[in-house]
Enzyme design. Structure first.
Site, PDB file in Angstrom:
ATOM      1  N   TYR A   1       0.870  -1.174   0.000  1.00 39.26           N
ATOM      2  CA  TYR A   1       0.000   0.000   0.000  1.00 39.26           C
ATOM      3  C   TYR A   1       0.910   1.228   0.000  1.00 39.26           C
ATOM      4  CZ  TYR A   1      -3.806  -3.113   1.555  1.00 39.26           C
ATOM      5  OH  TYR A   1      -4.742  -4.110   1.659  1.00 39.26           O
TER       6      TYR A   1
ATOM      7  N   PRO B   1     -15.611  -4.590   2.910  1.00 37.06           N
ATOM      8  CA  PRO B   1     -16.877  -4.811   3.615  1.00 37.06           C
ATOM      9  C   PRO B   1     -17.943  -3.783   3.259  1.00 37.06           C
ATOM     10  CG  PRO B   1     -15.261  -3.836   5.097  1.00 37.06           C
ATOM     11  CD  PRO B   1     -14.530  -4.203   3.840  1.00 37.06           C
TER      12      PRO B   1
ATOM     13  N   GLY C   1     -17.831  -2.357   0.061  1.00 37.78           N
ATOM     14  CA  GLY C   1     -17.834  -2.285  -1.389  1.00 37.78           C
ATOM     15  C   GLY C   1     -16.522  -1.849  -2.004  1.00 37.78           C
TER      16      GLY C   1
END
Length: 296
Positions: free
Chosen positions: A67, A218, A220
């Site tokens: 990330y 969770p 979308g």
């Protein structure tokens, strides 16, 4: 709309490795820049979100050195190191980022070893609490195939003391079984939410094993959940649609641990508030019906 205050202990806890963690955690992915690439536009805000999450009782943070890359782990270290007792930081390996922000598989033992050392250095720890092997599969859905070589490589790093516990991400039931034949699996992180429920059987299977299930996206993910039923139920509850979606997940199974991500203090507080949201039988039935309309 009533403001639901955050008491995240209301959602209970579940074991993650050798520790019980609150079922409402935090995912750090959105702390990086657009497309999970580069630095955040507001570094101070990112640090504030991490500190408030932990101050609110969050003891399970999900991250990865891909990330940014490296950005979220460096933010976590700056905001929270030395880490409070009981904080479990879960990271994942199995990919690297290209200079064009692409996500590229990096599953060879040498790649995984390098990734583990990158995580250790950027988080500032001597051992990683949990490392998930993230299979690339269909990007946000698994595909069958052996994980023996990469998972064996991680099991060796665990034997060396660099990793405390192992998990899996973006995997099938058969891959979970294969991995469990190599080393203990403490969690599985797959795509699942009130709309996308392909993992219903796997969640129940893992519950029987005492293994945590951690839904990614969770709410979308890059395309937030949209459902008129979800909006209607939330309005009746005096909650937001995202709170209702998170509360449904907490009700779905006791082994579900949530890691909703945000770079906003307001959204963090909203997400944490879902831990104490109670769903009536009628609300549950209406939310369950969303999945029946969207079987995949």
């Amino acid at each position: 709309m009533t403001v639901i205050t955050a008491d995240i202990t209301a959602a209970g806890s579940f074991r993650l490795g050798d520790r019980a963690v609150n079922r409402m955690g935090y995912g750090a992915m959105q702390l990086a820049g657009p497309g999970v690439f580069g630095p955040p536009k507001d570094r101070a805000a990112a640090l504030a979100v991490l500190r408030e999450a932990v101050a609110s009782g969050v003891d399970h943070i999900d991250t990865s050195d891909f990330y940014g890359p490296h950005i979220t782990n460096q933010l976590i270290r700056e905001a929270l190191h030395p880490y409070p007792d009981g904080l479990v930081i879960v990271t994942k390996v199995g990919a690297v980022r290209g200079s064009d922000a692409s996500w590229n598989p990096a599953m060879a033992p040498a790649d995984l070893t390098r990734a583990v050392h990158d995580n250790l250095r950027n988080l500032g720890v001597e051992a990683l609490d949990v490392v998930n092997l993230r299979l690339m599969g269909r990007v946000h859905g698994p595909s069958e195939g052996s994980l023996e070589e990469p998972f064996t490589a991680l099991a060796e790093l665990k034997r060396q003391g660099l990793i405390r516990h192992l998990g899996l991400s973006n995997v099938t039931s058969a891959q979970v079984a294969e991995a469990r034949g190599i080393a203990e699996v403490v969690c599985v992180q797959n795509l699942y939410n009130v709309v996308h429920r392909e993992d219903n059987a796997l969640i129940d299977e893992l519950q029987d094993m005492g293994v945590a299930y951690v839904p990614f996206f969770p709410l979308g993910g890059f395309t937030p959940l949209q459902s008129s039923t979800l909006s209607d139920v939330a309005r009746d509850l005096g909650a937001t649609p995202m709170q209702a979606a998170l509360a449904w997940l907490l009700h779905r199974a006791p082994n579900i641990l949530l890691i909703p991500g945000t770079s906003s203090l307001g959204h963090l507080r909203e997400n944490l508030g879902a831990a104490s949201l109670r769903l009536s039988d009628e609300a549950l039935a209406r939310l369950d019906s969303i999945g029946e309309k969207n079987p995949h």
